[in-house]
Design a protein around this motif. Sequence first.
Motif, mmCIF file in Angstrom:
data_model
loop_
_atom_site.group_PDB
_atom_site.id
_atom_site.type_symbol
_atom_site.label_atom_id
_atom_site.label_comp_id
_atom_site.label_asym_id
_atom_site.label_seq_id
_atom_site.Cartn_x
_atom_site.Cartn_y
_atom_site.Cartn_z
ATOM 1 N N UNK A 13 -12.461 4.801 -2.126
ATOM 2 C CA UNK A 13 -11.143 4.484 -2.649
ATOM 3 C C UNK A 13 -10.539 3.270 -1.971
ATOM 4 N N UNK A 14 -10.652 3.206 -0.659
ATOM 5 C CA UNK A 14 -10.123 2.065 0.088
ATOM 6 C C UNK A 14 -10.821 0.776 -0.313
ATOM 7 N N UNK A 15 -12.149 0.822 -0.422
ATOM 8 C CA UNK A 15 -12.889 -0.383 -0.792
ATOM 9 C C UNK A 15 -12.567 -0.809 -2.216
ATOM 10 N N UNK A 16 -12.365 0.153 -3.114
ATOM 11 C CA UNK A 16 -11.987 -0.186 -4.485
ATOM 12 C C UNK A 16 -10.639 -0.894 -4.501
ATOM 13 N N UNK A 17 -9.669 -0.346 -3.773
ATOM 14 C CA UNK A 17 -8.351 -0.982 -3.704
ATOM 15 C C UNK A 17 -8.456 -2.392 -3.134
ATOM 16 N N UNK A 18 -9.287 -2.554 -2.114
ATOM 17 C CA UNK A 18 -9.439 -3.873 -1.493
ATOM 18 C C UNK A 18 -10.082 -4.874 -2.452
ATOM 19 N N UNK A 19 -11.123 -4.451 -3.153
ATOM 20 C CA UNK A 19 -11.773 -5.368 -4.092
ATOM 21 C C UNK A 19 -10.834 -5.755 -5.226
ATOM 22 N N UNK A 20 -10.059 -4.806 -5.721
ATOM 23 C CA UNK A 20 -9.094 -5.112 -6.778
ATOM 24 C C UNK A 20 -8.040 -6.090 -6.282
ATOM 25 N N UNK A 21 -7.512 -5.844 -5.086
ATOM 26 C CA UNK A 21 -6.482 -6.729 -4.534
ATOM 27 C C UNK A 21 -7.042 -8.112 -4.255
ATOM 28 N N UNK A 22 -8.267 -8.179 -3.766
ATOM 29 C CA UNK A 22 -8.889 -9.485 -3.494
ATOM 30 C C UNK A 22 -9.069 -10.296 -4.776
ATOM 31 N N UNK A 23 -9.188 -9.589 -5.918
ATOM 32 C CA UNK A 23 -9.349 -10.290 -7.196
ATOM 33 C C UNK A 23 -8.017 -10.739 -7.786
ATOM 34 N N UNK A 24 -6.929 -10.423 -7.093
ATOM 35 C CA UNK A 24 -5.618 -10.871 -7.544
ATOM 36 C C UNK A 24 -4.765 -9.802 -8.208
ATOM 37 N N UNK A 25 -5.266 -8.588 -8.320
ATOM 38 C CA UNK A 25 -4.486 -7.520 -8.942
ATOM 39 C C UNK A 25 -3.498 -6.927 -7.947
ATOM 40 N N UNK A 26 -2.393 -6.428 -8.484
ATOM 41 C CA UNK A 26 -1.451 -5.681 -7.664
ATOM 42 C C UNK A 26 -1.869 -4.217 -7.689
ATOM 43 N N UNK A 27 -2.024 -3.651 -6.512
ATOM 44 C CA UNK A 27 -2.605 -2.312 -6.394
ATOM 45 C C UNK A 27 -1.636 -1.384 -5.662
ATOM 46 N N UNK A 28 -1.450 -0.200 -6.231
ATOM 47 C CA UNK A 28 -0.772 0.876 -5.513
ATOM 48 C C UNK A 28 -1.846 1.859 -5.057
ATOM 49 N N UNK A 29 -1.876 2.163 -3.783
ATOM 50 C CA UNK A 29 -2.844 3.103 -3.229
ATOM 51 C C UNK A 29 -2.092 4.373 -2.842
ATOM 52 N N UNK A 30 -2.403 5.465 -3.537
ATOM 53 C CA UNK A 30 -1.697 6.729 -3.331
ATOM 54 C C UNK A 30 -2.554 7.686 -2.524
ATOM 55 N N UNK A 31 -2.013 8.160 -1.402
ATOM 56 C CA UNK A 31 -2.673 9.163 -0.577
ATOM 57 C C UNK A 31 -1.597 10.112 -0.036
ATOM 58 N N UNK A 32 -2.030 11.254 0.461
ATOM 59 C CA UNK A 32 -1.056 12.193 1.033
ATOM 60 C C UNK A 32 -0.282 11.579 2.190
ATOM 61 N N UNK A 33 -0.986 10.816 3.024
ATOM 62 C CA UNK A 33 -0.375 10.300 4.255
ATOM 63 C C UNK A 33 0.169 8.889 4.124
ATOM 64 N N UNK A 34 -0.138 8.214 3.023
ATOM 65 C CA UNK A 34 0.266 6.822 2.899
ATOM 66 C C UNK A 34 -0.642 5.877 3.656
ATOM 67 N N UNK A 35 -1.847 6.332 3.969
ATOM 68 C CA UNK A 35 -2.789 5.502 4.716
ATOM 69 C C UNK A 35 -3.449 4.480 3.806
ATOM 70 N N UNK A 36 -4.188 3.561 4.417
ATOM 71 C CA UNK A 36 -4.892 2.542 3.644
ATOM 72 C C UNK A 36 -4.906 1.215 4.366
ATOM 73 N N UNK A 37 -5.594 0.231 3.808
ATOM 74 C CA UNK A 37 -5.716 -1.071 4.475
ATOM 75 C C UNK A 37 -4.418 -1.859 4.451
ATOM 76 N N UNK A 38 -4.237 -2.671 5.460
ATOM 77 C CA UNK A 38 -3.090 -3.580 5.526
ATOM 78 C C UNK A 38 -3.458 -4.841 4.754
ATOM 79 N N UNK A 39 -3.051 -4.888 3.484
ATOM 80 C CA UNK A 39 -3.425 -5.990 2.593
ATOM 81 C C UNK A 39 -2.192 -6.386 1.790
ATOM 82 N N UNK A 40 -1.927 -7.690 1.675
ATOM 83 C CA UNK A 40 -0.706 -8.111 0.958
ATOM 84 C C UNK A 40 -0.670 -7.697 -0.502
ATOM 85 N N UNK A 41 -1.834 -7.400 -1.085
ATOM 86 C CA UNK A 41 -1.867 -7.010 -2.488
ATOM 87 C C UNK A 41 -1.856 -5.518 -2.719
ATOM 88 N N UNK A 42 -1.764 -4.745 -1.618
ATOM 89 C CA UNK A 42 -1.833 -3.283 -1.735
ATOM 90 C C UNK A 42 -0.539 -2.652 -1.251
#
Length: 298
Positions: A13-42
């Motif tokens: 899930x994290x890698x998918x969000x990162x690849x989408x954001x790297x391609x220029x998409x705006x991504x919301x990453x939903x998790x119980x804890x709010x965890x995930x990569x520190x990326x300007x597009x996520x």
Amino acid sequence: MDETVVIGAGATGVETARQLADSGKRVRLITRSGSGPDHPGIERIALDAGRTDELAEALAGATMVFNAAMTAYHSWPETMPPLFASILAATERAGADYVMLGNHYGYQPTTGPVTERTPMSPHTRKGRVRAELWRQAKAAHDEGRLRATEVRAGQYLGPGAVSPFTLLVAPPVREGELALVHGNPDAAHSFSYTEDVAAALVAVSGDERAWGRPWHAPVITTTLRQAATDLAELHGAPEPRLKPLTERDMALLSFTDPLWREFAEMSYMSERPFVVDDSDIRDTFGLKSSTLREALAA
């Protein structure tokens, strides 16, 4: 700009969000804890995806939803169906397309390569759960409630991957110690590299040919012994020493974590060859797998 949502912050899930954001998409990453990569597009959102009304609000405006959610392995029969039903319902309310991450548990045991057309008549509890989750998504697609597809992955390799190999084999092999392995170390098996699976999820989401059917993510077919040998060479460790887990070993491990007692149910996938045919996704989308060494080095 189109909004894309990824649910689940496991390795894929994290890698998918990162690849989408790297391609220029705006991504919301939903998790119980709010965890995930520190990326300007996520944008990271803390939310229990089992709360359908709240999830539907969080999906507002999204055009694509990736379901890479996962519950505790030993609790799948009880926890996966309601969670996935909630995600499916919320995605339908949002009017978004639905890309689901699955695995190979739902197929009936077979002696030949597993394809997307192998019957889904599993004999295990977790296999029946996986098969039913796809049937529900496919029914929603067939009824015109949303567009759905599924990418199915095998035993994971890669950063953050959780699998029998990463839990049992990799740590002792790197340290030059005896590794207890689940199943036959010389049986051919199809592994999945997390980055390859994420690339497959992204690829199918952007192609009209993807909808209404499952796809196998690119796989790396090798033996556990070869994977262990390559890992040892990469780390300058001695030749691996591998010993199959006994029933007593599994019983002792199960006292420390209920995860281990669940492995016995899926033993048929590791005690004899389990080979997956990924030609559909390779031929249709031009995807290919990374090499075994690339996956282990990562």
